[in-house]
Design a protein around this motif. Structure first.
Motif, PDB file in Angstrom:
ATOM      1  N   ALA A  77      35.749  50.230  53.442  1.00 28.73           N
ATOM      2  CA  ALA A  77      34.506  51.010  53.533  1.00 28.73           C
ATOM      3  C   ALA A  77      33.298  50.218  53.050  1.00 28.73           C
ATOM      4  CB  ALA A  77      34.645  52.298  52.722  1.00 28.73           C
ATOM      5  N   SER A  78      33.520  49.012  52.534  1.00 33.46           N
ATOM      6  CA  SER A  78      32.398  48.157  52.108  1.00 33.46           C
ATOM      7  C   SER A  78      32.436  46.850  52.894  1.00 33.46           C
ATOM      8  CB  SER A  78      32.485  47.828  50.619  1.00 33.46           C
ATOM      9  OG  SER A  78      32.512  48.989  49.868  1.00 33.46           O
ATOM     10  N   LEU A 109      31.057  42.800  40.687  1.00 37.92           N
ATOM     11  CA  LEU A 109      32.147  43.429  39.932  1.00 37.92           C
ATOM     12  C   LEU A 109      33.236  42.396  39.738  1.00 37.92           C
ATOM     13  CD1 LEU A 109      33.679  45.962  38.799  1.00 37.92           C
ATOM     14  CD2 LEU A 109      34.606  46.244  41.098  1.00 37.92           C
ATOM     15  N   MET A 110      33.803  42.339  38.529  1.00 39.85           N
ATOM     16  CA  MET A 110      34.957  41.453  38.347  1.00 39.85           C
ATOM     17  C   MET A 110      36.094  42.216  37.689  1.00 39.85           C
ATOM     18  SD  MET A 110      33.901  39.052  35.136  1.00 39.85           S
ATOM     19  CE  MET A 110      33.590  39.721  33.505  1.00 39.85           C
ATOM     20  N   THR A 111      37.298  41.733  37.901  1.00 41.97           N
ATOM     21  CA  THR A 111      38.442  42.356  37.245  1.00 41.97           C
ATOM     22  C   THR A 111      38.289  42.134  35.743  1.00 41.97           C
ATOM     23  OG1 THR A 111      39.646  40.289  37.589  1.00 41.97           O
ATOM     24  CG2 THR A 111      40.068  42.069  39.136  1.00 41.97           C
ATOM     25  N   PRO A 112      38.507  43.170  34.939  1.00 43.55           N
ATOM     26  CA  PRO A 112      38.334  42.989  33.494  1.00 43.55           C
ATOM     27  C   PRO A 112      39.458  42.155  32.885  1.00 43.55           C
ATOM     28  CG  PRO A 112      38.992  45.236  33.996  1.00 43.55           C
ATOM     29  CD  PRO A 112      38.812  44.539  35.307  1.00 43.55           C
ATOM     30  N   GLU A 139      38.918  52.097  40.389  1.00 38.95           N
ATOM     31  CA  GLU A 139      38.176  52.764  39.322  1.00 38.95           C
ATOM     32  C   GLU A 139      36.741  52.267  39.180  1.00 38.95           C
ATOM     33  OE1 GLU A 139      40.581  52.264  35.839  1.00 38.95           O
ATOM     34  OE2 GLU A 139      42.262  53.324  36.759  1.00 38.95           O
ATOM     35  N   GLN A 140      36.466  51.034  39.590  1.00 39.18           N
ATOM     36  CA  GLN A 140      35.158  50.476  39.254  1.00 39.18           C
ATOM     37  C   GLN A 140      34.302  50.026  40.417  1.00 39.18           C
ATOM     38  OE1 GLN A 140      35.141  47.671  36.027  1.00 39.18           O
ATOM     39  NE2 GLN A 140      36.977  48.540  35.151  1.00 39.18           N
ATOM     40  N   LEU A 141      34.870  49.877  41.600  1.00 40.94           N
ATOM     41  CA  LEU A 141      34.064  49.390  42.718  1.00 40.94           C
ATOM     42  C   LEU A 141      33.036  50.446  43.113  1.00 40.94           C
ATOM     43  CD1 LEU A 141      33.729  47.008  44.742  1.00 40.94           C
ATOM     44  CD2 LEU A 141      35.082  48.374  46.340  1.00 40.94           C
ATOM     45  N   PHE A 149      32.807  41.008  44.790  1.00 41.92           N
ATOM     46  CA  PHE A 149      33.929  41.378  43.932  1.00 41.92           C
ATOM     47  C   PHE A 149      34.713  40.114  43.587  1.00 41.92           C
ATOM     48  CE2 PHE A 149      38.523  42.916  43.881  1.00 41.92           C
ATOM     49  CZ  PHE A 149      38.469  43.286  42.547  1.00 41.92           C
ATOM     50  N   ILE A 150      34.916  39.893  42.289  1.00 44.95           N
ATOM     51  CA  ILE A 150      35.663  38.726  41.846  1.00 44.95           C
ATOM     52  C   ILE A 150      37.026  39.179  41.332  1.00 44.95           C
ATOM     53  CG2 ILE A 150      35.627  36.682  40.384  1.00 44.95           C
ATOM     54  CD1 ILE A 150      32.645  37.266  39.853  1.00 44.95           C
TER      55      ILE A 150
END
Lengths: 532, 398
Positions: free
Chosen positions: A180-181, A213-216, A231-233, A240-241
Motif C-alpha cells: 500500500a506504500s 523508519l528503521m527497525t529498532p 506497528e510503526q510504518l 524503511f531501513i
C-alpha cells in the motif's frame, strides 16, 4: 486413608513449586535460544549441571523410603519436604538476570501447553496413587519435576504449527502494508558486524531530508522486521531501513522476500555464528542473499570492497553495485587520512566523480569509517551531497554499547563496547584503547559462539591485547581460560590482571585499581546463558 | 496508504467563523491522492465533532442542527500509543475508533488554537502537527511578549505601554497621564491576546481612551496602548518555513479605511452574500502586490523572515507591518501564526499554488518531528545502574 489423601494433597502442592520455578527457567533459556529446539538442545547438552542440578539427587530419598517403609505419611511427607526444600534452595540461589524472561504472547501460549501437560501428569499421579501404588505416583511426579527442560522442548514442538500460522498472519499483514506504500524505498542492511551502526548512520544521514523508519534495536529477525512494519510504518514514511540478522542459511532471504528491498548494504562477512553456519562459505552465501534478492534492473548493492570475504564471492545478480573502501582505492567512495583526537575521529571522503569532503565524528575506530562510508553511499543514492551529510555525521551519536565513549564518576572514562562479540571488532576495540592517553584498562569475558576456533581466537586476541592495556580484568573463571593462557604466553605480568567471578566483581575491582585519568574498555558482556 | 491528516478548526475564539472558512478552503485544496482528511470541529462549547456534514459551509447556517448530525469525538491515544479519533461517549458495543491520525493540522485563529493551548495538547498526544509549536504560538499571540522579544533583538516596533485592566480601574487618571507623557494622542488600544481586529479602537483624547480601554477589557485582562501612526500604509507579508529555512511571499497592501479594518471589513468582505463568506480573505479590499516599490518590498520581506525565525515559528505565518508615510519607517505590527486563509492568496502570485503550500506545511510538521526525535535519541544506559550494585564504595576501601 484420609491421612494418605491429606499427605498426597500436600505432596502435590509442594510439587508445583519447584516445577513452576524450573519451568520458568527453561522457558527463559528457550527464549534466549530464539525458540529453536536445536539450539536449545545444544545449550542443554552444554549445561548439564544447570539442567540436572546435583541437589536433585535428593529425590532418591522418598523413592528409597517407599521401597523400605510401609507408611504413606513418611513417604509422602519426606517427598513434600524435599520438593519444598529444593524449591527454596533454588529460589534463593537465583542469580540476577541480565536479560530477563519476557512474557510475550508466545511464552504465554507455551506455558499454557506446558501446564496442560503438567495437569495431565498430576492427574496420572493421582490415579496411580489411588489404584496402583504410591511409588509409581511418586516416580511420575519426580520425573516431571526433573525434566521441565525437555517438557518445554516438547511443548515447543507441539505449539510449532500454531506459531507458524500466527507468524504467517503477521507476515501477510506486513506485505499488505508495504504494497500500500508503492513510493516507499526499502533499504536492507546485513553483515557479520557493523549492521546496527550502519542502520543508525543511514537513518541519521537520510532523516535530514526524508521521513525514515528503521527497525529498532535488536529487531533484526523475520518476526522483528515484520513487527516493525505492522506497528510503526506510517503512510508518510519515505524510506524503511531493515536490519537483517542471520544465524542460519536462508535467514536473510526470508526477510528480503517480505520487505522487497531496492537497496542492499553488506557491511562485512566474518566468522560469527560458525557453530550454526558450519563453514565460512555458508556465511558468505547467506549474507549475499541480500544482494541476490535485489531487483536486477533497479536494485543497488552497496558493498565493502576492503572485506576479503565479501569480494571472494561473486554474486549472480547483475544489479548495480556501489563499492566503498579505505584500503582499496578503486572504489566509488573512498576514505583516507584517518586521524584521532580527544574529540573523535576525522577523515576525508572522495567519490568516484571527484567530489571530496572532510568529515569529523565523535565515533571511534576504523570500522566506523566503513560504517559511515556505507551510510554516505546510500545518501548519495538518495540525492544528498557529501557536504549536506557532513553535518549529520558530526552529530551522530555512538550506538549504545558499541564503542560508546562515556564519562563515568571521577577519573574513569568508559568505552562501552559490551554488545560486541566478534574477533575483528574486538581487535579494533583494543586498537582504539591502545591509542588512548591515560591508564588503559580492559574488562572482558571473551568471545563466544565461534565454534571450533573459539579457544584459539580468544587466546590470540588476549595475546594481541596484552601490550595495549595497563590492567586487564577477565570476567568468569572457566570462560576466560583461553584468555588467561594467551596472556601467559604473551608474558603479561600477573599483578596486572585479575580474574573476576562476575561483572559485579569486575566493576568492583575496576574501581579499586583505577587511577587518575583511566580509560576502561568494556568488551563483550554476555547474556546469562553463558555465565560461568 | 495515505497520510491521515486531522484538520482541527472552529474553536473557542472570537474568530470561530473565520476559522471554519479557512479550514474548509484548505480542505478543498488538499491533495486527496496523498492525504486522507479527517475534519475535527471544535464547537464554541469546546465539544469536538467529526463527520462529512462538517465539510459543507452551507450547513453552518444552522449550527444546532449540524451538530445534531455530526459525531461527537475525542482525540486520544489508544493502548498501542497511536493517536485516534474516538466516538464520545464510547459505545458499549462495537467499534469506538473512527480514524487513526498521523498529523494534525490546526486551523484555528485566536485563543485556544493559535496561542499554544491546542499545540500543547497535541504535544502531549505525541502527534506531529502543522505550524508553530507551543512557545512560538504563545509568544506570537501575546502582543506584549511579542513586542518585548522584537524590541530586545532590535526589530522595529511602535512605542507602547501596557497594563492589566484592574490596574487601569484602580487609577485611570494616572494611566491616562502616563499615556499622554510617553506616547501622546492619538493612540491605539488593543487587548493583548487577540488575533483579529476585535476589541481594537482608536483614542484621540482622555475620554476616548477610557472608552477604548473599557472595550478592550471585555476581551482581555492585559491591555496594550500603542502610539498611532497617522499617515500610514498597512502592508502584510507571509513567511513559510522553519528555523532552518524560510521564504517570504509577495506583500499585500490593505485598503478600506485610513485607520484599520473592522472585523466585518476584514473577514466578511464587501461582496454579495453568495460569494462573500466562502471567499473569505480574497474578497477584502486589498492590492497584491503592494505598491510600495521594490526596496520597501524587500525590506518588509527581510523583516518578515527575521521576525518569523526570531520566535522560532514553523509552517506559515503572516506578519503585518505599518509603514509611516511621513518618515518611511517600517514597523512590525503583529504576527499571525495561523493567518486567515493561511495566506494562500499571497503565495499563489509568488508561484506556489495552494495545494503545494499545504503539502509543504504538512512536510514541515513531519520534519519537526524528525528533528525532535533525533534530539531524544539514546539517553539510556544500564551500565551505571550495574555500577551502583557493583559498589562504587568498594573503591574507597583501597
Amino acid at each position: 486413608m484420609t491421612i494418605k489423601i491429606i499427605f498426597f494433597t500436600l505432596l502435590l502442592i509442594t510439587w508445583i513449586l519447584p516445577v513452576v520455578l524450573k519451568t520458568k527457567r527453561s522457558v527463559h533459556m528457550l527464549q534466549l535460544n530464539s525458540y529453536r529446539n536445536e539450539r536449545y538442545g545444544k545449550w542443554i547438552s552444554q549445561n548439564r549441571p544447570k539442567v540436572f542440578p546435583s541437589l536433585e539427587g535428593l529425590y532418591i530419598v522418598p523413592i528409597v523410603l517407599a521401597l523400605l517403609v510401609d507408611s504413606p505419611a513418611v513417604v509422602l511427607g519426606s517427598g513434600g519436604l524435599i520438593f519444598l526444600g529444593i524449591y527454596l534452595y533454588f529460589r534463593n540461589s537465583q542469580q540476577t538476570e541480565k536479560k530477563k524472561l519476557v512474557y510475550t504472547q508466545r511464552v504465554q501460549r507455551l506455558l499454557g501447553t506446558t501446564y496442560i501437560m503438567y495437569g495431565l501428569t498430576a492427574a496420572g499421579a493421582i490415579i496411580a496413587g489411588a489404584y496402583l501404588n504410591l511409588l509409581t505416583a511418586l516416580i511420575i511426579l519426580i520425573l516431571a519435576a526433573v525434566l521441565p527442560y525437555y517438557i518445554i522442548m516438547f511443548a515447543n514442538t507441539i505449539n510449532r504449527p500454531i506459531e507458524a500460522r500466527i507468524s504467517q498472519g503477521f507476515v501477510n499483514d506486513a506485505k499488505r502494508l508495504l504494497k500500500a506504500s508503492p513510493e516507499l524505498k526499502v533499504i536492507g542492511i546485513t553483515g557479520s558486524f557493523g549492521k546496527t551502526s550502519v542502520k543508525h548512520f543511514v537513518h541519521a544521514v537520510l532523516s535530514s531530508k526524508y521521513n525514515v523508519l528503521m527497525t529498532p534495536e535488536s529487531y533484526n529477525t523475520k518476526l522483528g522486521v515484520t513487527r516493525t512494519i505492522n506497528e510503526q510504518l506510517k503512510p508518510y514514511h519515505d524510506i524503511f531501513i531493515a536490519e537483517m540478522g542471520a544465524k542460519q542459511v536462508g535467514d536473510i532471504k526470508e526477510i528480503c522476500d517480505i520487505v522487497d528491498h531496492q537497496y542492499g548494504i553488506l557491511t562485512a562477512v566474518g566468522e560469527q555464528h560458525l557453530d550454526t553456519f558450519k563453514t565460512l562459505d555458508n556465511i558468505k552465501k547467506t549474507k549475499h542473499e541480500i544482494v541476490e534478492t535485489l531487483p536486477e534492473d533497479s536494485g543497488v548493492a552497496i558493498l565493502n570492497k576492503d572485506d576479503k570475504n565479501i569480494m571472494s564471492y561473486t554474486p549472480q545478480n547483475p544489479c548495480r553495485k556501489v563499492y566503498y573502501g579505505v584500503e582499496r582505492e578503486d572504489v566509488d567512495l573512498h576514505a583516507s587520512n584517518i586521524a584521532f583526537s580527544s574529540k573523535g575521529m576525522t577523515f576525508t571522503v572522495t567519490t568516484a566523480s571527484g567530489e571530496t569532503e572532510r568529515f569529523l565524528t565523535r565515533l571511534l575506530g576504523k570500522h566506523n569509517v566503513y560504517n559511515i562510508l556505507a551510510a554516505l553511499a546510500i545518501g548519495l543514492e538518495m540525492g544528498l551531497k557529501l557536504k549536506d551529510m557532513a553535518r549529520a555525521v558530526k552529530q551522530m551519536d555512538p550506538v549504545p554499547h558499541r564503542l560508546e565513549l562515556k564519562r563515568s564518576t571521577g577519573n574513569i572514562t568508559i568505552i562501552d563496547d559490551s554488545f560486541n562479540s566478534n574477533p575483528v571488532g574486538s581487535k579494533m576495540a583494543v586498537d582504539v584503547l591502545g591509542r588512548m592517553e591515560g591508564y588503559r584498562m580492559l574488562i572482558t569475558p571473551g568471545m563466544i559462539e565461534l565454534g571450533d576456533k573459539e579457544f584459539d581466537i580468544n587466546k590470540e586476541w588476549a595475546r594481541y591485547s596484552a601490550d595495549k592495556c595497563d590492567f586487564i580484568i577477565l570476567v568468569g573463571k572457566k570462560q576466560t581460560l583461553p584468555l588467561q593462557e594467551g596472556l601467559k604466553e604473551a608474558g603479561y605480568p600477573e599483578n596486572q590482571f585479575y580474574v573476576a567471578s562476575d561483572l559485579q566483581d569486575a566493576l568492583r575491582k575496576m574501581h579499586e585499581v583505577a587511577q587518575a585519568n583511566t580509560v576502561v574498555l568494556l568488551e563483550n558482556d554476555l547474556p546469562d546463558t553463558f555465565n560461568e | 496508504m495515505k497520510t491521515r491528516v486531522a484538520v482541527i478548526f472552529g474553536g473557542v475564539s472570537v474568530e470561530h467563523e473565520v476559522s471554519v472558512i479557512s479550514a474548509l478552503q484548505a480542505i478543498q485544496n488538499m491533495n486527496k491522492d496523498k492525504y486522507d482528511i479527517i475534519p475535527l470541529y471544535i464547537s464554541k462549547e469546546r465539544v469536538w465533532y467529526t463527520g462529512e456534514e462538517l465539510l459543507d459551509i452551507e450547513n453552518y447556517k444552522n449550527v444546532t442542527s449540524l451538530l445534531q448530525k455530526a459525531q461527537k469525538v475525542v482525540l486520544t491515544r489508544d493502548d498501542e500509543g497511536r493517536v485516534v479519533v474516538q466516538k464520545e461517549p464510547r459505545p458499549r458495543f462495537g467499534k469506538s475508533t473512527l480514524h487513526e491520525v498521523d498529523v494534525a493540522f490546526p486551523i484555528i485563529h485566536g485563543t485556544f488554537g493559535e496561542d499554544g493551548v491546542l499545540q500543547g495538547y497535541l504535544e502531549l498526544l505525541n502527534l506531529p502537527y502543522v505550524g508553530c509549536d507551543v512557545l512560538s504560538s504563545s509568544t506570537g499571540m501575546d502582543k506584549v511578549i511579542m513586542k518585548n522579544v522584537y524590541r530586545d533583538s532590535g526589530l522595529p516596533i511602535l512605542d507602547y505601554l501596557w497594563f492589566y485592566s484592574t490596574q487601569w480601574a484602580d487609577d485611570p487618571m494616572a494611566w491616562t497621564e502616563k499615556v499622554k507623557e510617553t506616547l501622546d494622542f492619538p493612540v491605539i488600544v488593543k487587548p493583548a491576546n487577540l488575533g483579529s481586529s476585535v476589541g481594537i479602537s482608536k483614542a484621540e483624547n482622555s475620554e476616548e481612551l477610557e472608552e477604548a480601554v473599557d472595550l478592550a477589557s471585555k476581551f482581555a485582562t492585559k491591555i496594550v496602548v500603542e502610539k498611532m501612526v497617522q499617515n500610514m500604509t498597512e502592508v502584510n507579508c507571509s513567511v513559510v518555513g522553519d528555523y532552518e529555512h524560510v521564504e517570504a511571499s509577495v506583500c499585500e497592501q490593505v485598503l478600506g479605511s485610513d485607520e484599520f479594518l473592522s472585523y466585518e471589513d476584514k473577514y466578511a468582505g464587501s461582496g454579495s452574500k453568495d460569494s462573500g463568506a466562502s471567499k473569505g480573505m480574497e474578497a477584502t479590499n486589498r492590492i497584491i502586490p503592494a505598491e510600495i516599490g521594490d526596496d520597501k518590498t524587500k525590506e518588509v520581506q527581510e523583516l518578515a523572515k527575521k521576525s518569523f525565525q526570531l520566535l522560532g515559528c514553523s509552517g506559515v505565518s503572516r506578519i503585518d507591518f505599518m509603514i509611516d508615510k511621513d518618515t518611511d519607517n517600517v514597523y512590525i505590527n503583529e504576527i499571525n501564526t495561523i493567518p486567515g486563509s493561511l495566506s494562500f492568496y499571497l503565495w499563489e502570485p509568488a508561484g506556489k499554488p495552494y495545494k503545494q503550500l499545504l503539502d509543504e506545511l504538512i512536510q514541515l510538521a513531519l520534519k519537526r518531528e524528525r528533528d525532535r526525535s533525533r534530539l531524544m535519541f539514546s539517553i539510556d544506559s544500564n551500565l551505571f545502574s550495574l555500577q551502583k550494585g557493583g559498589g562504587s564504595k568498594g573503591s574507597k576501601t583501597k
